[in-house]
Design a protein around this motif. Structure first.
Motif, short mmCIF file in Angstrom:
data_model
loop_
_atom_site.label_atom_id
_atom_site.label_comp_id
_atom_site.label_asym_id
_atom_site.label_seq_id
_atom_site.Cartn_x
_atom_site.Cartn_y
_atom_site.Cartn_z
N UNK A 90 -13.30 100.23 48.33
CA UNK A 90 -13.55 99.83 49.72
C UNK A 90 -12.44 98.90 50.22
N UNK A 91 -11.97 98.00 49.36
CA UNK A 91 -10.86 97.12 49.75
C UNK A 91 -9.59 97.91 50.00
N UNK A 92 -9.37 98.98 49.23
CA UNK A 92 -8.22 99.85 49.50
C UNK A 92 -8.32 100.46 50.89
N UNK A 93 -9.50 100.94 51.24
CA UNK A 93 -9.69 101.55 52.55
C UNK A 93 -9.47 100.53 53.66
N UNK A 94 -9.85 99.29 53.42
CA UNK A 94 -9.71 98.24 54.43
C UNK A 94 -8.31 97.61 54.42
N UNK A 95 -7.49 97.96 53.45
CA UNK A 95 -6.16 97.37 53.35
C UNK A 95 -6.23 95.90 53.02
N UNK A 96 -6.98 95.55 51.98
CA UNK A 96 -7.25 94.14 51.67
C UNK A 96 -6.98 93.84 50.20
N UNK A 97 -6.35 92.68 49.97
CA UNK A 97 -6.18 92.14 48.63
C UNK A 97 -7.21 91.04 48.44
N UNK A 98 -8.11 91.22 47.49
CA UNK A 98 -9.19 90.25 47.26
C UNK A 98 -9.31 90.00 45.77
N UNK A 99 -9.42 88.75 45.39
CA UNK A 99 -9.56 88.42 43.98
C UNK A 99 -10.90 88.92 43.44
N UNK A 100 -10.91 89.25 42.16
CA UNK A 100 -12.16 89.54 41.47
C UNK A 100 -12.86 88.20 41.22
N UNK A 101 -14.02 88.02 41.79
CA UNK A 101 -14.72 86.75 41.61
C UNK A 101 -14.11 85.65 42.44
N UNK A 102 -14.10 84.43 41.92
CA UNK A 102 -13.62 83.26 42.66
C UNK A 102 -12.10 83.18 42.60
N UNK A 103 -11.43 83.16 43.77
CA UNK A 103 -9.96 83.09 43.77
C UNK A 103 -9.42 81.87 43.02
N UNK A 104 -10.10 80.73 43.18
CA UNK A 104 -9.62 79.51 42.52
C UNK A 104 -9.59 79.69 40.99
N UNK A 105 -10.59 80.39 40.49
CA UNK A 105 -10.62 80.62 39.04
C UNK A 105 -9.53 81.59 38.62
N UNK A 106 -9.36 82.68 39.38
CA UNK A 106 -8.33 83.67 39.03
C UNK A 106 -6.95 83.05 39.06
N UNK A 107 -6.65 82.26 40.09
CA UNK A 107 -5.32 81.65 40.21
C UNK A 107 -5.17 80.50 39.22
N UNK A 108 -6.27 79.84 38.88
CA UNK A 108 -6.20 78.79 37.89
C UNK A 108 -5.92 79.34 36.51
N UNK A 109 -6.41 80.55 36.23
CA UNK A 109 -6.14 81.19 34.95
C UNK A 109 -4.67 81.56 34.82
N UNK A 110 -4.12 82.09 35.89
CA UNK A 110 -2.75 82.59 35.84
C UNK A 110 -2.11 82.37 37.21
N UNK A 111 -1.27 81.34 37.32
CA UNK A 111 -0.68 80.99 38.61
C UNK A 111 0.24 82.09 39.15
N UNK A 112 0.76 82.94 38.26
CA UNK A 112 1.63 84.02 38.74
C UNK A 112 0.87 84.96 39.68
N UNK A 113 -0.45 85.00 39.54
CA UNK A 113 -1.25 85.84 40.42
C UNK A 113 -1.11 85.44 41.88
N UNK A 114 -0.75 84.21 42.14
CA UNK A 114 -0.51 83.76 43.52
C UNK A 114 0.64 84.57 44.13
N UNK A 115 1.73 84.68 43.37
CA UNK A 115 2.86 85.48 43.85
C UNK A 115 2.53 86.96 43.85
N UNK A 116 1.74 87.40 42.87
CA UNK A 116 1.36 88.80 42.83
C UNK A 116 0.55 89.18 44.06
N UNK A 117 -0.31 88.28 44.51
CA UNK A 117 -1.11 88.56 45.71
C UNK A 117 -0.20 88.76 46.91
#
Length: 437
Positions: free
Chosen positions: A137-164
């Motif tokens: 559904x996010x592909x259809x809407x043209x949206x990048x959304x973290x799995x779960x809480x963004x703060x947790x995803x980016x806290x795990x791996x800061x490179x994901x910030x640039x990947x987003x």
């Protein structure tokens, strides 16, 4: 929903399934299939542990590329497949790598650890699409959304910030609101990421078709990894040639340039020295010598990001030369080709063209002059007209035979080349040697 898989991918799935293990295509390849784009590579995930994967494929060459994290590469004639065990990641002390991983038999738990919903989908021909987090559904809407809480995803791996931000540029997608907020709030954590990883993500981002919007919306992210950008943001130029501030001009230049890594990096950094060289004379802003200062800053930045020497030197040369004026005449073009070489000069014209399109619209007609320069240069090159010492009809051996020695030979060859370029004599051995007497 049924997808056509390459034979070696299907074979790998069948082999693991036949041994009693679950196996799915996962991540970017599934995302690309759903977008109608041929995947560049295929990644598989499996309930089999790494040693079990190696046993299943004992008749093929395997490479232990990440055994601790569950990844084994299996070599097929049609390509290499990376096969990774379903896993749960532990804490991320360094904001980049999990301190430990735990293998799990559950596919959903593996998908839950991934970065974005569009990358957290799996596929098997018999099971179909597995999409527990709404990636399709996010592909259809043209949206990048973290799995779960963004703060947790980016806290795990800061490179994901640039990947987003990179995915936003490459796919032309927008960031979901909470994901975007976390990107802005947590971009300072990028200081923990290696220069090489930052360079690779920035390069991919710069090549994206959505780069204009990304540079406009996420200038703070760029400034977090290239602090020299910060003074350019909002710096008004006070000059009739410009309708944008310095950063706005840079954005337009990048967006109008060819999607080539050297050109895009050149445009990103070509005016980065302007704030330090700003002066006002009679109410008009000037940036005397900014190209030299920008080249100096770029050299520092590129070294910090661990660019290879050849690429860094090319970018710095283009930045230092981007204000060179060349008349659209054969002699002038030949001199510039001699000075820079054909490849660099043609790239410089691309840089100048993009730089012009970053000016106020009233000055865009200057592109016509650049187009004429390119036409002349390509004709000179294609017709093999003389513009360098190696094109001369005489060489050092000819002059040595006439009794010339040392520096005298080099000086004489350069003088003869100048005569040929200037049209004072033809490029034949007879004519050139006559000019020596």
């Amino acid at each position: 929903m049924k997808f056509k898989l390459p034979d070696h991918v299907y074979l790998a799935m069948e082999r693991l399934n036949g041994a009693g293990y679950g196996c799915f295509a996962v991540g970017g390849c599934v995302r690309d299939i759903l977008r109608g784009v041929p995947p560049h590579d295929w990644d598989l995930c499996t309930s089999a542990r790494p040693e079990q994967v190696k046993t299943v494929f004992r008749d093929r060459k395997t490479i232990d590329i990440g055994m601790a994290h569950g990844t084994v590469a299996v070599i097929f004639p049609a390509g290499t497949l990376e096969i990774t065990t379903y896993r749960i990641d532990g804490g991320y002390t360094d904001s980049r790598h999990p301190d430990q991983v735990t293998f799990t038999p559950e596919l959903r738990e593996d998908l839950a650890r991934r970065d974005f919903t569009v990358n957290a989908m799996a596929y098997h021909p018999n099971t179909g699409l597995v999409d527990p987090f709404g990636g399709q559904e996010d592909l259809k809407r043209g949206m990048i959304r973290c799995v779960g809480e963004p703060e947790r995803r980016f806290g795990e791996d800061a490179l994901r910030i640039l990947r987003a931000v990179r995915f936003s540029s490459v796919l032309g997608f927008r960031l979901e609101e909470r994901t975007a907020t976390a990107v802005h709030e947590m971009c300072g954590n990028l200081s923990r990421i290696s220069a090489e990883r930052i360079r690779e993500e920035l390069t991919k981002m710069l090549l994206g078709g959505g780069i204009r919007e990304v540079l406009e919306l996420y200038s703070d992210v760029l400034a977090a990894v290239i602090p020299e950008i910060a003074p350019c943001i909002g710096f008004e130029q006070h000059n009739i040639h410009h309708c944008y501030d310095i950063w706005g001009h840079i954005i337009e230049c990048v967006a109008h340039s060819a999607p080539d890594p050297v050109i895009r990096w050149t445009m990103l950094l070509h005016d980065i020295g302007k704030p330090d060289t700003f002066t006002v004379k009679e109410g008009v802003g000037h940036f005397y010598g900014h190209e030299k200062h920008s080249a100096e800053l770029a050299q520092v930045i590129l070294k910090r990001l661990k660019f290879d020497t050849r690429t860094a030197e090319r970018i710095v040369t283009l930045i230092r030369s981007h204000m060179l004026l060349t008349e659209p005449k054969g002699k002038a073009v030949k001199r510039r080709l001699n000075q820079l070489g054909p490849e660099v000069f043609l790239q410089l014209l691309d840089v100048m063209r993009a730089d012009t399109l970053g000016l106020a619209p009233a000055y865009h007609d200057r592109v016509e002059k650049i187009d004429r320069l390119e036409s002349i240069a390509r004709r000179v090159i294609e017709e093999r007209q003389c513009f360098s010492l190696r094109d001369l009809a005489v060489d050092g051996n000819d002059l040595f035979a006439l009794g010339l020695r040392g520096r005298e030979i080099g000086d004489t060859l350069r003088r003869l080349l100048d005569d040929v370029i200037g049209g004072r004599c033809g490029n034949t051995k007879e004519e050139l040697l006559k000019r020596l007497f």
